[in-house]
Design an enzyme around this catalytic site. Structure first.
Site: not given
Length: 315
Positions: A53, A303
């Site tokens: 992110k 991720s």
């Protein structure tokens, strides 16, 4: 209006390079032998803030004009995007107000506070998150940085695949976790632009499967369960991301909760890395036989790695 293509993603990569890590791509001969394939793990759990992110948040916030950040930025997130926005805003020198569900893991709340973000808690539903963020913007100002339905964010997330294919240009398959779709949307644009023949697949928990059902139905479906252990994948498929995924992704598959936990532990044990449940989802597709992988070179996006170490799922 930002045009999403390979040049946009390359520009995003140049913009964010001073602020992010070019994360490692790890291999493991034992796992390759077990599966009869070659895995290339893109370790975004080693990214600044512990998740991919950081890429989208930095691209979005450093794309804004001084006038647009005069009153700071606002977002809503279950954790990793919240941390990334708090970090990017602190580096831009502007305040960040972060709406988070009340059941967010403590480690992710601590990360936001450590980077100077102001947390506003809300009920643990997507509707409550979005409504509260809108209320904060209306009451206090600030530019909303949506966690996934934002072209600047999508372009930043696409730099994950850009880096992976720069180092392993002949990948056959790319496995990417999907929730709101920013990571998958950005990665499929980059991957298909660099290697049109690559197979790009989204992977989603069975207990938060709106992208899977949408892909099968041919229309965006926003209902359904969101009670997966993969807390970073409880978002709803974004409208902008859906159009990209519908047109470019080869397939979306789902994986079980038990499989996610087991894959998380396998990655901890074999790669010697801290991986959160959401970060283990893509690899679970291979472990549960959801893809044809024999003899192929497979890119797997890990991720994130923000885990409450006092509450590991196998304890």
């Amino acid at each position: 209006m930002v045009t999403l293509d390979l040049s946009t993603i390359r520009a995003a990569h140049e913009r964010i390079t001073p602020f992010i890590r070019r994360t490692a791509i790890l291999t493991n001969p034992l796992l390759d032998s077990d599966f009869g394939a070659r895995f290339f793990f893109k370790c975004e759990n080693l990214q600044v803030g512990g998740a991919f992110k950081a890429r989208g948040a930095h691209n979005a916030i450093f794309s804004l004009s001084d006038d647009e950040v005069a009153h700071g930025v606002v977002t809503q997130s279950s954790g990793n995007h919240a941390t990334a926005v708090a970090l990017a805003a602190s580096r831009r020198g502007v305040p960040a107000k972060i709406v988070m569900p009340s059941n967010t893991p403590k480690v992710k709340c601590d990360n936001v506070r450590n980077f100077g973000g102001e947390i506003i808690f809300c009920e643990p539903t997507l509707a409550a998150r979005e409504a509260t963020a809108a209320q904060v913007v209306a009451a206090k100002g600030g530019t909303l940085i949506h966690p996934y339905n934002d072209a600047r964010v999508i372009a930043g997330q696409g730099t994950v695949a850009l880096e992976l294919l720069q180092e392993v240009p002949d990948l056959d398959v790319l496995l990417v976790p999907v929730s709101g779709g920013g990571l998958l949307g950005g990665c499929v644009i980059a991957a298909k632009s660099l290697r049109p023949e690559i197979q790009v697949m989204g992977v989603e928990p069975e207990q938060a499967d709106d992208a899977f059902r949408s892909f099968r139905a041919g229309e965006r479906l926003l209902d359904g369960r969101r009670d997966t252990i993969a807390d970073g994948l409880r978002g709803s498929l974004g409208e902008l991301n859906w159009s990209i995924i519908r047109d470019r992704v080869d397939d979306i598959v789902t994986v079980t909760e038990r499989g996610i936990v087991d894959s998380m532990r396998v990655l901890w044990e074999n790669l010697k890395l801290v991986v959160e449940p959401s970060g283990a989802v893509a690899f679970t597709a291979a472990r549960e036989g959801k893809i044809a992988f024999s003899g192929k070179k497979i890119g797997v996006v890990i991720s994130g790695g923000n885990v409450d170490l006092d509450r590991l799922p196998w304890q």
